[in-house]
Write a protein that holds these residues in place. Structure first.
Motif, short mmCIF file in Angstrom:
data_model
loop_
_atom_site.label_atom_id
_atom_site.label_comp_id
_atom_site.label_asym_id
_atom_site.label_seq_id
_atom_site.Cartn_x
_atom_site.Cartn_y
_atom_site.Cartn_z
N THR A 227 19.92 17.46 16.26
CA THR A 227 20.47 16.98 14.85
C THR A 227 20.19 15.50 14.78
O THR A 227 19.54 14.78 13.87
N GLY A 228 21.06 14.92 15.80
CA GLY A 228 21.29 13.23 15.83
C GLY A 228 19.74 12.72 15.97
O GLY A 228 19.43 11.70 15.37
N GLU A 229 18.92 13.34 16.84
CA GLU A 229 17.70 12.73 17.15
C GLU A 229 16.69 12.85 15.91
O GLU A 229 15.91 12.19 15.67
N ARG A 230 16.73 14.17 15.12
CA ARG A 230 16.06 14.17 14.02
C ARG A 230 16.28 13.28 12.97
O ARG A 230 15.47 12.81 12.15
N VAL B 266 18.96 17.52 6.37
CA VAL B 266 20.55 17.83 6.63
C VAL B 266 21.00 17.13 5.32
O VAL B 266 20.34 16.39 4.45
N THR B 267 22.37 17.42 5.46
CA THR B 267 22.93 16.72 4.32
C THR B 267 23.66 15.23 4.52
O THR B 267 23.39 14.76 5.71
N VAL B 268 23.86 14.64 3.73
CA VAL B 268 24.26 13.18 3.90
C VAL B 268 25.57 13.25 4.49
O VAL B 268 25.79 12.27 5.45
N GLN B 269 26.28 14.26 4.41
CA GLN B 269 27.75 14.40 5.01
C GLN B 269 27.67 14.80 6.51
O GLN B 269 28.02 13.97 7.49
N THR B 270 26.52 15.06 6.93
CA THR B 270 26.13 15.15 8.29
C THR B 270 25.56 13.78 8.90
O THR B 270 26.10 13.74 9.99
N VAL B 271 24.93 13.36 8.33
CA VAL B 271 24.56 11.82 8.76
C VAL B 271 25.70 10.98 8.87
O VAL B 271 25.98 10.60 9.89
N ILE B 272 26.74 11.03 8.05
CA ILE B 272 28.05 10.35 7.93
C ILE B 272 28.76 10.67 9.10
O ILE B 272 29.40 10.02 9.94
N ARG B 273 28.97 12.17 9.21
CA ARG B 273 29.85 12.65 10.45
C ARG B 273 29.22 12.45 11.50
O ARG B 273 30.06 12.25 12.65
N ARG B 274 28.11 12.28 11.64
CA ARG B 274 27.65 11.82 13.05
C ARG B 274 27.25 10.36 13.54
O ARG B 274 27.57 9.84 14.39
N PHE B 275 27.21 9.45 12.28
CA PHE B 275 26.76 8.14 12.62
C PHE B 275 27.76 7.18 11.65
O PHE B 275 27.66 5.98 12.02
N ASP B 276 28.62 7.60 10.88
CA ASP B 276 29.69 7.06 10.07
C ASP B 276 29.02 6.41 8.83
O ASP B 276 29.53 6.59 7.82
N ASN B 277 28.16 5.52 9.22
CA ASN B 277 27.30 4.97 7.96
C ASN B 277 25.90 4.43 8.37
O ASN B 277 25.47 4.48 9.55
N LYS B 278 25.17 3.69 7.41
CA LYS B 278 23.88 3.18 7.82
C LYS B 278 23.91 2.26 8.85
O LYS B 278 23.07 2.31 9.57
N ASN B 279 25.07 1.28 9.05
CA ASN B 279 25.05 0.70 10.18
C ASN B 279 24.87 1.30 11.73
O ASN B 279 24.37 0.98 12.51
N GLY B 280 25.83 2.24 11.74
CA GLY B 280 25.97 3.16 12.51
C GLY B 280 24.62 3.83 12.95
O GLY B 280 24.37 4.05 14.15
N LEU B 281 24.06 4.25 12.10
CA LEU B 281 22.76 5.15 12.40
C LEU B 281 21.86 3.94 12.93
O LEU B 281 20.96 4.34 13.68
N VAL B 282 21.56 2.79 12.25
CA VAL B 282 20.50 1.72 12.67
C VAL B 282 20.99 1.33 14.03
O VAL B 282 20.15 1.20 15.07
N ALA B 283 22.36 1.27 14.32
CA ALA B 283 22.79 0.71 15.95
C ALA B 283 22.34 2.02 16.97
O ALA B 283 21.53 1.58 18.05
N ALA B 284 22.32 3.29 16.49
CA ALA B 284 22.01 4.27 17.09
C ALA B 284 20.50 4.27 17.50
O ALA B 284 20.02 4.71 18.42
N ALA B 285 19.61 4.09 16.26
CA ALA B 285 18.26 4.12 16.36
C ALA B 285 17.92 2.78 17.33
O ALA B 285 17.03 3.15 18.20
#
Length: 195
Positions: free
Chosen positions: A18-21, A49-68
């Motif tokens: 899910t995180g990879e997706r 997925v839901t926005v809550q799933t994204v937040i639960r996995r990466f906290d916020n947009k910055n966390g998602l960008v950092a993971a990418a």
């Protein structure tokens, strides 16, 4: 393995996938629009997925960008690590292969860099990864040099191997992949051949 351990293992695999997706969704959206305009809702919808799933996995947009950024940097480092130091042909083939897959993404990031502070930091990471790769791939051409001469030679190698040079040859001049590899090899030859 008992049933509970199996379920926990399966959940971990599902969470990783899910995180990879989600990261894949961010990257694909980035190819379509500026990073500053991408919302978590857009990413969630693209990933299914839901926005809550994204937040639960990466906290916020910055966390998602950092993971990418972390994932893409690791992929680049792994791909480029296969080049034997001193093998210019292998280095060029590896480089062009990478740019054929991710060159457009890199170019888009560089185009957005002046307008987005997070884009600047991502581009800085990419530049450092690229510089280190050039230093390793062309170590034999650099090892015999010192001081400002070595620094200048490394800068030349970095420039020749830059994604913008690939773009000039492949996209702007319309060279085939093979001709692009040949052109890069010819540009590198005077800097890498033993004298």
């Amino acid at each position: 393995m008992n049933r509970r351990e199996y379920r926990q293992g399966a959940r971990a695999v599902t969470a990783r996938l899910t995180g990879e997706r989600i990261i894949d969704a961010l990257v694909s959206l980035f190819l379509e629009q500026p990073l500053s305009e991408i919302r978590l809702a857009d990413v969630a919808q693209r990933a299914g997925v839901t926005v809550q799933t994204v937040i639960r996995r990466f906290d916020n947009k910055n966390g998602l960008v950092a993971a990418a950024v972390e994932r893409v940097s690791a992929e680049i480092a792994t791909t480029r690590a296969t080049v034997p130091p001193g093998d210019v042909g292998a280095a060029v083939a590896n480089l062009v292969e990478h740019y054929e897959k991710a060159g457009d993404l890199s170019l888009k990031l560089l185009a957005e860099e002046p307008f987005d502070p997070s884009g600047r930091s991502i581009a800085d990471i990419g530049r450092e990864v690229h510089r280190r790769w050039c230093e390793t791939a062309f170590a034999s051409a650099l090892d015999r040099l010192t001081g400002s001469t070595r620094q200048r030679r490394l800068a030349q190698l970095v420039a020749i191997c830059d994604v913008s040079t690939w773009k000039l040859l492949r996209r702007d001049a319309g060279l085939s992949r093979g001709q692009t590899e040949l052109a890069l090899t010819e540009m590198l030859a005077p800097l890498t051949e033993e004298t």
